[in-house]
Design a protein around this motif. Structure first.
Motif, PDB file in Angstrom:
ATOM      1  N   GLY A  80     -24.234  50.733 -34.006  1.00 41.83           N
ATOM      2  CA  GLY A  80     -25.108  51.387 -34.966  1.00 41.83           C
ATOM      3  C   GLY A  80     -26.347  51.967 -34.312  1.00 41.83           C
ATOM      4  N   HIS A  81     -26.970  51.210 -33.431  1.00 40.76           N
ATOM      5  CA  HIS A  81     -28.172  51.685 -32.731  1.00 40.76           C
ATOM      6  C   HIS A  81     -27.831  52.875 -31.834  1.00 40.76           C
ATOM      7  N   LEU A  82     -26.704  52.792 -31.150  1.00 48.20           N
ATOM      8  CA  LEU A  82     -26.284  53.885 -30.274  1.00 48.20           C
ATOM      9  C   LEU A  82     -26.009  55.163 -31.070  1.00 48.20           C
ATOM     10  N   LEU A  83     -25.389  55.023 -32.230  1.00 49.46           N
ATOM     11  CA  LEU A  83     -25.107  56.190 -33.070  1.00 49.46           C
ATOM     12  C   LEU A  83     -26.401  56.828 -33.581  1.00 49.46           C
ATOM     13  N   ALA A  84     -27.378  56.000 -33.922  1.00 52.73           N
ATOM     14  CA  ALA A  84     -28.651  56.532 -34.419  1.00 52.73           C
ATOM     15  C   ALA A  84     -29.356  57.344 -33.335  1.00 52.73           C
ATOM     16  N   VAL A  85     -29.414  56.819 -32.121  1.00 51.16           N
ATOM     17  CA  VAL A  85     -30.049  57.541 -31.014  1.00 51.16           C
ATOM     18  C   VAL A  85     -29.285  58.831 -30.723  1.00 51.16           C
ATOM     19  N   THR A  86     -27.962  58.760 -30.730  1.00 53.94           N
ATOM     20  CA  THR A  86     -27.148  59.950 -30.480  1.00 53.94           C
ATOM     21  C   THR A  86     -27.394  61.023 -31.528  1.00 53.94           C
ATOM     22  N   GLY A  87     -27.543  60.618 -32.780  1.00 57.69           N
ATOM     23  CA  GLY A  87     -27.785  61.581 -33.845  1.00 57.69           C
ATOM     24  C   GLY A  87     -29.081  62.346 -33.655  1.00 57.69           C
ATOM     25  N   VAL A  88     -30.152  61.643 -33.294  1.00 58.34           N
ATOM     26  CA  VAL A  88     -31.436  62.319 -33.082  1.00 58.34           C
ATOM     27  C   VAL A  88     -31.346  63.264 -31.885  1.00 58.34           C
ATOM     28  N   PHE A  89     -30.667  62.827 -30.825  1.00 59.72           N
ATOM     29  CA  PHE A  89     -30.512  63.687 -29.648  1.00 59.72           C
ATOM     30  C   PHE A  89     -29.737  64.955 -29.998  1.00 59.72           C
ATOM     31  N   LEU A  90     -28.652  64.830 -30.742  1.00 58.21           N
ATOM     32  CA  LEU A  90     -27.839  65.996 -31.081  1.00 58.21           C
ATOM     33  C   LEU A  90     -28.617  66.994 -31.932  1.00 58.21           C
ATOM     34  N   GLU A  91     -29.463  66.494 -32.804  1.00 60.83           N
ATOM     35  CA  GLU A  91     -30.269  67.406 -33.610  1.00 60.83           C
ATOM     36  C   GLU A  91     -31.311  68.123 -32.750  1.00 60.83           C
ATOM     37  N   TRP A  92     -31.893  67.412 -31.803  1.00 57.75           N
ATOM     38  CA  TRP A  92     -32.832  68.053 -30.874  1.00 57.75           C
ATOM     39  C   TRP A  92     -32.122  69.134 -30.061  1.00 57.75           C
ATOM     40  N   ARG A  93     -30.918  68.818 -29.603  1.00 63.70           N
ATOM     41  CA  ARG A  93     -30.168  69.783 -28.808  1.00 63.70           C
ATOM     42  C   ARG A  93     -29.812  71.014 -29.628  1.00 63.70           C
ATOM     43  N   ARG A  94     -29.399  70.831 -30.842  1.00 64.31           N
ATOM     44  CA  ARG A  94     -29.090  71.971 -31.708  1.00 64.31           C
ATOM     45  C   ARG A  94     -30.322  72.826 -31.939  1.00 64.31           C
ATOM     46  N   ASN A  95     -31.451  72.176 -32.165  1.00 61.82           N
ATOM     47  CA  ASN A  95     -32.683  72.899 -32.418  1.00 61.82           C
ATOM     48  C   ASN A  95     -33.094  73.734 -31.210  1.00 61.82           C
ATOM     49  N   ARG A  96     -32.975  73.173 -30.022  1.00 58.26           N
ATOM     50  CA  ARG A  96     -33.388  73.886 -28.817  1.00 58.26           C
ATOM     51  C   ARG A  96     -32.409  75.007 -28.468  1.00 58.26           C
ATOM     52  N   MET A  97     -31.135  74.828 -28.775  1.00 56.94           N
ATOM     53  CA  MET A  97     -30.144  75.853 -28.457  1.00 56.94           C
ATOM     54  C   MET A  97     -30.244  77.041 -29.407  1.00 56.94           C
ATOM     55  N   GLN A  98     -30.703  76.806 -30.628  1.00 59.71           N
ATOM     56  CA  GLN A  98     -30.764  77.859 -31.633  1.00 59.71           C
ATOM     57  C   GLN A  98     -32.107  78.569 -31.662  1.00 59.71           C
ATOM     58  N   VAL A  99     -33.155  77.824 -31.484  1.00 60.42           N
ATOM     59  CA  VAL A  99     -34.502  78.377 -31.655  1.00 60.42           C
ATOM     60  C   VAL A  99     -35.102  78.661 -30.290  1.00 60.42           C
ATOM     61  N   GLU A 100     -35.269  79.926 -29.993  1.00 62.34           N
ATOM     62  CA  GLU A 100     -35.908  80.320 -28.736  1.00 62.34           C
ATOM     63  C   GLU A 100     -37.411  80.437 -29.000  1.00 62.34           C
ATOM     64  N   SER A 101     -38.109  79.389 -28.730  1.00 60.05           N
ATOM     65  CA  SER A 101     -39.547  79.379 -28.976  1.00 60.05           C
ATOM     66  C   SER A 101     -40.209  78.459 -27.976  1.00 60.05           C
ATOM     67  N   ALA A 102     -41.513  78.480 -28.017  1.00 58.35           N
ATOM     68  CA  ALA A 102     -42.291  77.627 -27.122  1.00 58.35           C
ATOM     69  C   ALA A 102     -42.656  76.315 -27.794  1.00 58.35           C
ATOM     70  N   ALA A 103     -41.848  75.930 -28.772  1.00 56.81           N
ATOM     71  CA  ALA A 103     -42.127  74.679 -29.475  1.00 56.81           C
ATOM     72  C   ALA A 103     -42.075  73.515 -28.496  1.00 56.81           C
ATOM     73  N   PRO A 104     -43.010  72.584 -28.582  1.00 52.23           N
ATOM     74  CA  PRO A 104     -43.034  71.458 -27.635  1.00 52.23           C
ATOM     75  C   PRO A 104     -41.871  70.501 -27.877  1.00 52.23           C
ATOM     76  N   ASP A 105     -41.468  69.850 -26.819  1.00 48.50           N
ATOM     77  CA  ASP A 105     -40.388  68.873 -26.910  1.00 48.50           C
ATOM     78  C   ASP A 105     -40.900  67.455 -27.136  1.00 48.50           C
ATOM     79  N   TRP A 106     -42.195  67.251 -27.006  1.00 48.06           N
ATOM     80  CA  TRP A 106     -42.690  65.872 -27.067  1.00 48.06           C
ATOM     81  C   TRP A 106     -42.422  65.184 -28.398  1.00 48.06           C
ATOM     82  N   PRO A 107     -42.415  65.910 -29.554  1.00 51.67           N
ATOM     83  CA  PRO A 107     -42.084  65.167 -30.793  1.00 51.67           C
ATOM     84  C   PRO A 107     -40.681  64.579 -30.771  1.00 51.67           C
TER      85      PRO A 107
END
Length: 289
Positions: free
Chosen positions: A98-125
């Protein structure tokens, strides 16, 4: 910073390292013993109930002495697989997942966001969200127990990821995946179906969402009333005098004579807290970008 699966591997490795000691813990909590006895009885007799088991003498009969256990059977079924293999302590790996799936889910959403949105948005959040989830004390705590709540958090986190992708792409496969994950969550705890209200916000108006939640509770009501998870009076009985650890269980459950056993609060509070553990970081990181 480009999301890398190496980073995901490092995060998942950190989760596993933090949980390694739990493989050697003795699982003597009341709920843990209940689940172990339930899964063992299911394997031996084919009955999804505690009736006829030794532990039942140490528990409130009004809640546990029933032909059908008060939670859906997905978690006991998974736990029974470890018992069948003779690896009882390995059942904690379900909580790890369960913990591994939760971490994977947040990572996949970050990856989707960075692949789709070409911007200078910070990654620290996003990095902060994933780091907070890896070291989340609540997830670490439930991840060392033979409880279903960690797996519930993982399923709901991935359900949110699928839902956000559906809102972006409007492909039926994503909403289907979301529905399957919410359904699996409901097979762990019925209360997880309350998450449908969250998804209703993104699909329709608040009025429609409220109506859907009411319909959901109406559909769940027969199970709730049959298994007795509504507030019920619990009169403590004297602890058994026979050998074993059931006496200590009964002493704990009997503490506070004349109290009301609030089944709904006892079962929904852990589910609500841990079910939100993964996607609260997901939403937090998304709003801060």
């Amino acid at each position: 910073m480009k999301p890398s699966f190496r980073l995901l591997g490092g995060l998942l490795l950190a989760v596993c390292v933090l949980k390694l000691p739990s493989l050697f813990f003795a699982h003597q909590g009341v709920d843990e013993l209940v689940y172990l006895q339930l899964a063992g009885n299911w394997l031996q007799t084919g009955k999804y109930s505690l009736q006829g088991t030794e532990i039942l003498t140490a528990l409130p009969a009004v809640v546990y002495d029933r032909p059908l256990f008060h939670h859906p059977p997905l978690y006991p079924a998974l736990l029974a697989a470890f018992l069948a293999l003779g690896f009882e302590k390995g059942g904690v790996l379900i909580s790890w997942a369960g913990h591994l799936l939760a971490v994977t889910g947040v990572f996949l959403e970050w990856r989707r966001n960075r692949m789709q949105v070409e911007s200078a948005a910070p990654d620290w959040p996003w990095l902060l969200a994933m780091g907070a989830l890896v070291f989340d004390p609540l997830m670490i705590f439930v991840g060392r127990k033979l409880w279903m709540d960690s797996l519930l958090a993982g399923f709901l986190t991935l359900a949110v990821v699928c839902f956000l992708r559906f809102l972006s792409h409007r492909r039926a496969g994503w909403i289907l995946g979301c529905g399957v994950l919410v359904g699996l969550s409901g097979l762990l705890k019925i209360h997880a179906l309350c998450a449908l209200g969250f998804f209703g916000v993104g699909l329709c108006s608040t009025m429609c969402m409220a109506f859907g939640v009411l319909v959901g509770f109406w559909k769940v009501h027969p199970w709730e009333t049959k298994v007795g998870s509504w507030p019920l009076p619990c009169k403590p009985r004297p602890p058994p005098t026979g050998p074993g650890c059931w006496g200590s269980i009964r002493s704990c459950s009997a503490a506070g004579s004349g109290r009301v056993l609030r089944g709904r609060e006892r079962m929904s509070a852990p589910a609500g807290l841990t079910g939100a553990a993964g996607w609260r970081h997901l939403v937090f990181s998304g709003w801060l970008r």
